[in-house]
Motif scaffolding. Structure first.
Motif, PDB file in Angstrom:
ATOM      1  N   VAL B 284       0.841  -1.203   0.000  1.00  0.00           N
ATOM      2  CA  VAL B 284       0.000   0.000   0.000  1.00  0.00           C
ATOM      3  C   VAL B 284       0.875   1.252   0.000  1.00  0.00           C
ATOM      4  O   VAL B 284       0.664   2.182  -0.789  1.00  0.00           O
ATOM      5  N   LEU B 285       1.902   1.254   0.874  1.00  0.00           N
ATOM      6  CA  LEU B 285       2.776   2.435   0.972  1.00  0.00           C
ATOM      7  C   LEU B 285       3.492   2.701  -0.348  1.00  0.00           C
ATOM      8  O   LEU B 285       3.607   3.852  -0.779  1.00  0.00           O
ATOM      9  N   ILE B 286       3.961   1.633  -1.000  1.00  0.00           N
ATOM     10  CA  ILE B 286       4.688   1.823  -2.260  1.00  0.00           C
ATOM     11  C   ILE B 286       3.762   2.395  -3.329  1.00  0.00           C
ATOM     12  O   ILE B 286       4.107   3.350  -4.027  1.00  0.00           O
ATOM     13  N   ILE B 287       2.552   1.834  -3.419  1.00  0.00           N
ATOM     14  CA  ILE B 287       1.605   2.333  -4.426  1.00  0.00           C
ATOM     15  C   ILE B 287       1.288   3.803  -4.175  1.00  0.00           C
ATOM     16  O   ILE B 287       1.399   4.645  -5.075  1.00  0.00           O
ATOM     17  N   VAL B 288       0.929   4.110  -2.908  1.00  0.00           N
ATOM     18  CA  VAL B 288       0.569   5.492  -2.575  1.00  0.00           C
ATOM     19  C   VAL B 288       1.749   6.423  -2.827  1.00  0.00           C
ATOM     20  O   VAL B 288       1.612   7.486  -3.448  1.00  0.00           O
ATOM     21  N   GLY B 289       2.930   6.002  -2.367  1.00  0.00           N
ATOM     22  CA  GLY B 289       4.116   6.834  -2.539  1.00  0.00           C
ATOM     23  C   GLY B 289       4.418   7.092  -4.001  1.00  0.00           C
ATOM     24  O   GLY B 289       4.716   8.218  -4.404  1.00  0.00           O
ATOM     25  N   TYR B 290       4.254   6.057  -4.838  1.00  0.00           N
ATOM     26  CA  TYR B 290       4.535   6.199  -6.262  1.00  0.00           C
ATOM     27  C   TYR B 290       3.600   7.211  -6.903  1.00  0.00           C
ATOM     28  O   TYR B 290       4.025   8.136  -7.581  1.00  0.00           O
ATOM     29  N   PHE B 291       2.286   7.056  -6.614  1.00  0.00           N
ATOM     30  CA  PHE B 291       1.338   7.945  -7.273  1.00  0.00           C
ATOM     31  C   PHE B 291       1.434   9.370  -6.762  1.00  0.00           C
ATOM     32  O   PHE B 291       1.333  10.321  -7.530  1.00  0.00           O
ATOM     33  N   LEU B 292       1.641   9.511  -5.439  1.00  0.00           N
ATOM     34  CA  LEU B 292       1.678  10.872  -4.894  1.00  0.00           C
ATOM     35  C   LEU B 292       2.951  11.600  -5.317  1.00  0.00           C
ATOM     36  O   LEU B 292       2.904  12.776  -5.665  1.00  0.00           O
ATOM     37  N   SER B 293       4.080  10.895  -5.299  1.00  0.00           N
ATOM     38  CA  SER B 293       5.324  11.605  -5.590  1.00  0.00           C
ATOM     39  C   SER B 293       5.369  12.054  -7.044  1.00  0.00           C
ATOM     40  O   SER B 293       6.120  12.960  -7.395  1.00  0.00           O
ATOM     41  N   LYS B 294       4.542  11.447  -7.906  1.00  0.00           N
ATOM     42  CA  LYS B 294       4.504  11.911  -9.290  1.00  0.00           C
ATOM     43  C   LYS B 294       3.745  13.225  -9.419  1.00  0.00           C
ATOM     44  O   LYS B 294       4.007  14.022 -10.302  1.00  0.00           O
ATOM     45  N   ARG B 295       2.778  13.403  -8.513  1.00  0.00           N
ATOM     46  CA  ARG B 295       1.924  14.583  -8.631  1.00  0.00           C
ATOM     47  C   ARG B 295       2.350  15.742  -7.759  1.00  0.00           C
ATOM     48  O   ARG B 295       1.918  16.867  -7.940  1.00  0.00           O
ATOM     49  N   VAL B 296       3.170  15.417  -6.758  1.00  0.00           N
ATOM     50  CA  VAL B 296       3.513  16.440  -5.770  1.00  0.00           C
ATOM     51  C   VAL B 296       4.401  17.512  -6.374  1.00  0.00           C
ATOM     52  O   VAL B 296       5.220  17.240  -7.247  1.00  0.00           O
ATOM     53  N   HIS B 297       4.192  18.734  -5.904  1.00  0.00           N
ATOM     54  CA  HIS B 297       5.005  19.847  -6.387  1.00  0.00           C
ATOM     55  C   HIS B 297       6.082  20.141  -5.357  1.00  0.00           C
ATOM     56  O   HIS B 297       5.782  20.452  -4.215  1.00  0.00           O
ATOM     57  N   TYR B 298       7.328  19.981  -5.726  1.00  0.00           N
ATOM     58  CA  TYR B 298       8.404  20.316  -4.791  1.00  0.00           C
ATOM     59  C   TYR B 298       9.007  21.647  -5.184  1.00  0.00           C
ATOM     60  O   TYR B 298       9.231  21.911  -6.357  1.00  0.00           O
ATOM     61  N   ASN B 299       9.275  22.472  -4.169  1.00  0.00           N
ATOM     62  CA  ASN B 299       9.886  23.748  -4.539  1.00  0.00           C
ATOM     63  C   ASN B 299      11.374  23.726  -4.253  1.00  0.00           C
ATOM     64  O   ASN B 299      11.873  22.964  -3.486  1.00  0.00           O
TER      65      ASN B 299
END
Lengths: 336, 299
Positions: B284-299
């Protein structure tokens, strides 16, 4: 004719502007009302159980079956509090628990601050991998380590040293304070990975020049840490100390695993119902025996009072420090 | 002296190692060793005797027992994973919403903040256990019946289901919302830390950005989605991970693993169960991490 024509649009403009402003104000007011309704509603949901417990703690037995009473009791009494205190053995229990929690909190904060500083400021081979392992300790469910840890502390021995000297296969540390002391001193206890992370983020954000200046002035690494870095790290310290204190105080998992026979607040509170059922008839003076059963409503009252007594120290602490709470989290650099 | 022959950099790295030594010791003896032991236990039958324990290799049979023989493990596992997956978005939504609310300026904000973070302190398994047993005591008597009647008359869920499905929302979504409303207390009380993290993130958004947006004519709605949301989005991943970690201690699976080990004394089975649980959580953590880190905006 010329003049009024030019005044008219200007006037209309101003009027229009005023209407617009009024509309804006109305929307603002409505929004403020909506916001208050929301905030008050949610706050009520949160403090309702607490208010109920306060009301029950002072309610007399006579009021249990009075359906017209809501919140404010008709007959006041201190009996519930006295009985709950007797059942919990309150003050010795509280002293014991506070001592235990304070010691583990201090140990955890110290070891996590050291580790956080080590990870933030020094680069040694494998430091990044090791820090990834810190995060791993957070992500593995505690239940995975439960049985090995239990057996480990049942016959505690580090690399056969104790076996070598005494010939016995380790010391039984269960039902002593040692398991928690050892895990907190080695920064592996309750959510310690999170605390290391918080300290690391904060120390990483501090200017490097401070340390260089200290080095030039002749302070060693340890001295720099104790005299310069630590006094500046007040906000992450407050955050870590608070969370650690509260989580230790509330933790049932490790206390019931390692210290099920030691009287500590969490274990006592979770067995409160059985205790109250057994002891209440005796306290009321109707005599013990298997045939006597306490009124379940009265037992429920005592349980609620007991819970209130258990969380009262935390609430008091929270009231004192809550002003610093949000600020310290903001400054501690969780948000990197 | 040998010490002085070491270069400064070398010295620094040894000092660093010295600083992390307590943790390293703890990690090796209190984490890595038990972890490896736990893997071993899951493949063995463990017999406890007064002086220690003996292991008997049994292969995959513990895993087999947990998944196919044990009557309740599958159900409990799927239920608690499902609960976790359902709770995470609700908690995230609620905590971001509350954080935005608490970040605005209004009278009584300090008090409101103090109350919103109260659950951080009061969320205790001991208390919920005591409360549950208090309720069990009550069931079957006058007040309990009275209370049940009251809660029935308080809010009629059916009417809301009707309205929502009349609007044309899909039934599964309606179910989700109704479920969220019925569990509002649970959601509110488990989002204290998350609100705190979001609030800290919101405070670090520079105010000048909002001023610029206002001058350019952006509405509050637009500036939330165009400024606030992208800037706090890295914290969404943090909060998801925190929520999942937080769900370990209270979860039914953990309780079941605990009782299997210490009541039934079947240590091997409990180790196997906990590894299945760990595996599912990490997926679950890997799936969530994969999808979120693609969409997250890092400054």
């Amino acid at each position: 004719m010329q003049a009024p024509q030019s005044v008219q649009p200007a006037h209309r403009e101003a009027n229009h502007h005023r209407v617009h402003k009024l509309k804006g104000k109305a929307v603002d007011l409505l929004y403020a009302l909506f916001r208050y309704a929301l905030v008050i509603g949610i706050s009520f949901i949160i403090i309702y159980p607490l208010l109920m417990k306060f009301s029950i703690a002072f309610k007399d037995k006579a009021d249990i079956y009075n359906p017209t009473i809501y919140m404010i009791p008709v007959h006041y009494t201190m009996d519930n509090i006295r009985m709950a205190m007797q059942i919990l053995d309150y003050f010795p229990l509280l002293g014991n628990t506070l001592l235990f929690v304070v010691v583990t909190t201090v140990l955890t904060t110290a070891s996590c601050a050291l580790a956080g500083y080590g990870f933030a400021r020094f680069s040694f081979p494998g430091s990044n991998i090791l820090f990834a392992l810190v995060i791993l300790t957070l992500l593995v469910p505690t239940s995975t380590l439960m049985v090995p840890m239990y057996l480990h502390f049942r016959s505690f021995d580090i690399m056969g040293i104790i076996h070598l000297f005494t010939g016995r296969s380790g010391i039984n540390l269960l039902n002593t304070y040692w398991p928690s002391m050892i895990t907190s001193a080695t920064a592996i206890g309750l959510k310690a990975g999170l605390f290391i992370y918080i300290f690391r983020q904060f120390f990483k954000g501090m200017p490097k020049e401070i340390e260089e200046a200290a080095l030039i002035d002749g302070a060693g690494g340890v001295k720099t840490f104790l005299r310069i870095m630590l006094p500046n790290a007040v906000s992450p310290m407050i955050t870590v100390i608070l969370f650690c204190f509260v989580w230790q105080y509330n933790d049932t998992f490790f206390t019931s695993l390692f210290m099920s026979e030691i009287a500590l607040m969490p274990t006592k509170v979770s067995s409160l119902a059985a205790q109250a059922n057994a002891l209440l008839p005796g306290l009321l003076g109707v005599g013990g025996g298997s045939g006597v059963k306490a009124d379940p409503n009265h037992v429920a009252m005592i349980i609620d009072t007991g819970i209130l007594l258990a969380i009262l120290p935390l609430i008091t602490l929270y009231m004192v420090v809550q002003r610093y709470f949000v600020e310290s989290v903001e400054r501690s650099g969780i948000i990197g | 002296m040998r010490g002085s022959k070491l270069s400064l950099n070398h010295k620094r790295s040894w000092l660093g190692v010295a600083f992390i030594t307590p943790w390293l010791l703890g990690f090796v003896f209190m984490f890595a060793a038990p972890l490896i032991q736990s893997v071993k236990f899951s493949f063995s039958k463990l017999n406890v005797d007064p002086s220690g324990f003996t292991l008997e290799w049994v292969g995959w049979s513990n895993f087999n027992n947990a998944l196919f023989v044990d009557a309740t493990f599958n159900r409990v596992l799927t239920e608690s994973v499902r609960d976790m997956v359902l709770n995470v978005p609700m908690i995230l939504f609620f905590s971001l919403f509350s954080a935005t609310l608490l970040n605005q300026k209004f009278r009584g904000r300090v008090l409101a903040r103090a109350i919103f973070f109260l659950p951080v302190i009061l969320a205790s398994n001991a208390i919920s256990a005591a409360e549950a047993s208090g309720l069990i005591n009550l069931v079957g008597d006058a007040t309990a019946v009275n209370e049940l009647g009251q809660s029935g008359s308080q809010y009629n869920v059916m009417s809301m289901v009707m309205i929502l499905s009349d609007i044309g929302l899909p039934l599964s979504f309606v179910d989700y919302i109704v479920d969220a409303i019925l569990r509002i207390y649970e959601i509110i009380t488990s989002s204290g830390v998350q609100i705190l993290i979001f609030l800290a993130a919101l405070q670090s958004v520079p105010g000048a950005m909002y001023e610029v947006a206002k001058i350019e004519g952006a509405t509050a709605y637009e500036s939330f989605w165009k400024i606030t949301f992208p800037l706090v989005s890295p914290l969404i991943l943090t909060n998801v991970i925190y929520t999942i970690i937080d769900s370990f201690t209270g979860s039914k699976v953990t309780q079941m693993i605990f009782t299997t080990a210490f009541t039934t004394q079947n240590f091997g089975l409990s180790a196997a169960m906990s590894w299945i649980y760990t595996l599912i959580i990490s997926i679950v953590l890997i799936i969530v991490g994969y999808f979120l880190s693609k969409r997250v905006h890092y400054n």
